[in-house]
Design a protein around this motif. Structure first.
Motif, PDB file in Angstrom:
ATOM      1  N   TYR A 261     -24.871  -7.174 -32.452  1.00 33.28           N
ATOM      2  CA  TYR A 261     -25.347  -6.143 -33.480  1.00 33.28           C
ATOM      3  C   TYR A 261     -24.411  -4.941 -33.768  1.00 33.28           C
ATOM      4  O   TYR A 261     -23.728  -4.615 -32.664  1.00 33.28           O
ATOM      5  CB  TYR A 261     -26.382  -5.504 -32.649  1.00 33.28           C
ATOM      6  CG  TYR A 261     -27.740  -6.579 -32.497  1.00 33.28           C
ATOM      7  CD1 TYR A 261     -27.806  -7.534 -31.479  1.00 33.28           C
ATOM      8  CD2 TYR A 261     -28.864  -6.277 -33.082  1.00 33.28           C
ATOM      9  CE1 TYR A 261     -28.826  -8.538 -31.347  1.00 33.28           C
ATOM     10  CE2 TYR A 261     -29.842  -7.256 -33.219  1.00 33.28           C
ATOM     11  CZ  TYR A 261     -29.842  -8.146 -32.219  1.00 33.28           C
ATOM     12  OH  TYR A 261     -30.939  -9.086 -32.013  1.00 33.28           O
ATOM     13  N   PHE A 262     -24.237  -4.812 -34.955  1.00 30.95           N
ATOM     14  CA  PHE A 262     -23.291  -3.888 -35.502  1.00 30.95           C
ATOM     15  C   PHE A 262     -24.179  -2.750 -35.866  1.00 30.95           C
ATOM     16  O   PHE A 262     -25.032  -2.858 -36.863  1.00 30.95           O
ATOM     17  CB  PHE A 262     -22.454  -4.466 -36.672  1.00 30.95           C
ATOM     18  CG  PHE A 262     -21.598  -5.700 -36.171  1.00 30.95           C
ATOM     19  CD1 PHE A 262     -21.919  -6.963 -36.298  1.00 30.95           C
ATOM     20  CD2 PHE A 262     -20.209  -5.117 -35.885  1.00 30.95           C
ATOM     21  CE1 PHE A 262     -20.913  -7.841 -35.897  1.00 30.95           C
ATOM     22  CE2 PHE A 262     -19.229  -6.431 -35.207  1.00 30.95           C
ATOM     23  CZ  PHE A 262     -19.833  -7.652 -35.238  1.00 30.95           C
ATOM     24  N   CYS A 263     -23.496  -1.688 -35.569  1.00 35.90           N
ATOM     25  CA  CYS A 263     -23.623  -0.405 -36.167  1.00 35.90           C
ATOM     26  C   CYS A 263     -22.740   0.109 -37.228  1.00 35.90           C
ATOM     27  O   CYS A 263     -21.424  -0.292 -36.888  1.00 35.90           O
ATOM     28  CB  CYS A 263     -23.701   0.675 -34.787  1.00 35.90           C
ATOM     29  SG  CYS A 263     -23.724   2.466 -35.365  1.00 35.90           S
ATOM     30  N   ALA A 264     -23.257   0.672 -38.521  1.00 32.57           N
ATOM     31  CA  ALA A 264     -22.355   0.988 -39.336  1.00 32.57           C
ATOM     32  C   ALA A 264     -22.663   2.296 -39.921  1.00 32.57           C
ATOM     33  O   ALA A 264     -24.059   2.738 -40.227  1.00 32.57           O
ATOM     34  CB  ALA A 264     -22.156  -0.193 -40.534  1.00 32.57           C
ATOM     35  N   GLY A 265     -21.782   3.150 -40.491  1.00 38.80           N
ATOM     36  CA  GLY A 265     -22.089   4.277 -41.310  1.00 38.80           C
ATOM     37  C   GLY A 265     -21.551   4.425 -42.430  1.00 38.80           C
ATOM     38  O   GLY A 265     -20.207   3.547 -42.646  1.00 38.80           O
TER      39      GLY A 265
ATOM     40  N   THR B  87     -22.636  -7.438 -28.010  1.00 42.75           N
ATOM     41  CA  THR B  87     -23.239  -8.896 -27.798  1.00 42.75           C
ATOM     42  C   THR B  87     -24.761  -8.692 -27.103  1.00 42.75           C
ATOM     43  O   THR B  87     -24.496  -8.035 -25.834  1.00 42.75           O
ATOM     44  CB  THR B  87     -22.176  -9.690 -27.037  1.00 42.75           C
ATOM     45  OG1 THR B  87     -21.100  -9.877 -28.129  1.00 42.75           O
ATOM     46  CG2 THR B  87     -22.931 -11.086 -26.882  1.00 42.75           C
ATOM     47  N   LEU B  88     -25.681  -8.944 -27.519  1.00 40.43           N
ATOM     48  CA  LEU B  88     -26.795  -8.741 -26.751  1.00 40.43           C
ATOM     49  C   LEU B  88     -27.246 -10.184 -26.183  1.00 40.43           C
ATOM     50  O   LEU B  88     -27.378 -11.334 -27.018  1.00 40.43           O
ATOM     51  CB  LEU B  88     -28.073  -8.633 -27.678  1.00 40.43           C
ATOM     52  CG  LEU B  88     -29.486  -8.607 -26.856  1.00 40.43           C
ATOM     53  CD1 LEU B  88     -29.519  -7.711 -25.923  1.00 40.43           C
ATOM     54  CD2 LEU B  88     -30.588  -8.262 -28.014  1.00 40.43           C
ATOM     55  N   GLN B  89     -27.268 -10.624 -24.917  1.00 37.06           N
ATOM     56  CA  GLN B  89     -27.674 -11.703 -24.305  1.00 37.06           C
ATOM     57  C   GLN B  89     -28.945 -11.710 -23.813  1.00 37.06           C
ATOM     58  O   GLN B  89     -29.358 -10.735 -22.981  1.00 37.06           O
ATOM     59  CB  GLN B  89     -26.642 -12.007 -23.247  1.00 37.06           C
ATOM     60  CG  GLN B  89     -27.110 -13.311 -22.577  1.00 37.06           C
ATOM     61  CD  GLN B  89     -26.299 -13.383 -21.225  1.00 37.06           C
ATOM     62  OE1 GLN B  89     -26.304 -12.703 -20.298  1.00 37.06           O
ATOM     63  NE2 GLN B  89     -25.268 -14.521 -21.086  1.00 37.06           N
ATOM     64  N   VAL B  90     -29.845 -12.455 -24.348  1.00 40.27           N
ATOM     65  CA  VAL B  90     -31.344 -12.577 -23.907  1.00 40.27           C
ATOM     66  C   VAL B  90     -31.713 -13.780 -22.781  1.00 40.27           C
ATOM     67  O   VAL B  90     -31.483 -14.999 -23.123  1.00 40.27           O
ATOM     68  CB  VAL B  90     -32.461 -12.523 -24.808  1.00 40.27           C
ATOM     69  CG1 VAL B  90     -33.885 -12.527 -24.479  1.00 40.27           C
ATOM     70  CG2 VAL B  90     -32.197 -11.475 -25.971  1.00 40.27           C
TER      71      VAL B  90
END
Lengths: 111, 114
Positions: free
Chosen positions: A87-91, A106-109
């Motif tokens: 997941y990327f945050c961008a402005g 990196t999201l690990q579920v």
């Protein structure tokens, strides 16, 4: 200068809520975005928020913006294994559309 | 309705060569931006095209150049390739009057320089 920082890794259990955090340094960032990238794929726009908003909710996604602390968060309710991704945050500042991205979380579920 | 399409998907080039990457924007979009994403990093803005002109440019050398055609499609050219140019190159499109609502990204071209 322009900089966006994110924590690198988050691990949660399926069904839990995930909260991904982001801090941006450019106070002129008036448009903020969350993108999702699955392995070998491009970026998918999840949601956006403008600086005149504090919160935005879209189904399982909730974005919170704290302008004073220049802090942005993305909450994913009832996290599923299909949410595993980066997941990327961008402005972006002003009306340019030039995006400054963070390094990605990196999201690990886990099932 | 096709989204943003990029070609080729993968490419291997030798150091010093030149490469051209292609992008067709999503239907209804007239603005194209290019990004470079190194392994493990977030995308870095290269430049943006609208009305066949480069409107903005990131911190990339002149070896990186581009073009936008009357049908809004775009090319990214990189001359004198370096090993460090190895990356995923992403094309993103939007409507000029809606750029603040986010871009649609293609799946990218994976460039490997050997």
């Amino acid at each position: 200068g322009e900089d966006v920082e994110q924590s690198l890794f988050l691990s949660v259990r399926e069904g839990d809520s995930s909260v991904i955090n982001c801090t941006y340094t450019d106070s002129s960032s008036t448009y903020l975005y969350w993108y999702k990238q699955e392995p070998g794929a491009g970026l998918q726009l999840l949601t956006y928020i403008f600086s005149n908003m504090d919160m935005k909710q879209d189904q399982r996604l909730t974005v919170l913006l704290n302008k004073k602390d220049k802090h942005l968060s993305l909450r994913i309710a009832d996290t599923q294994t299909g949410d595993s991704a980066i997941y990327f945050c961008a402005g972006a500042s002003s009306n340019t559309g030039k995006l400054i991205f963070g390094q990605g979380t990196t999201l690990q579920v886990k099932p | 309705d096709a989204g943003v399409t990029q070609s080729p998907t993968h490419l291997i080039k030798t150091r010093g060569q030149q490469v051209t990457l292609r992008c067709s924007p999503k239907s209804g979009h007239d603005t194209v931006s290019w990004y470079q994403q190194a392994l493990g990093q977030g995308p870095q803005f290269i430049f943006q095209y609208y009305e066949e002109e480069e409107r903005q440019r990131g911190n990339f050398p002149d070896r990186f150049s581009g073009h936008q055609f009357p049908n809004y499609s775009s090319e990214l050219n990189v001359n004198a390739l370096l090993l460090g140019d190895s990356a995923l190159y992403l094309c993103a499109s939007s409507a000029w009057d809606r750029v603040n609502y986010g871009y649609t990204f293609g799946s990218g071209t994976r460039l490997t320089v050997v």
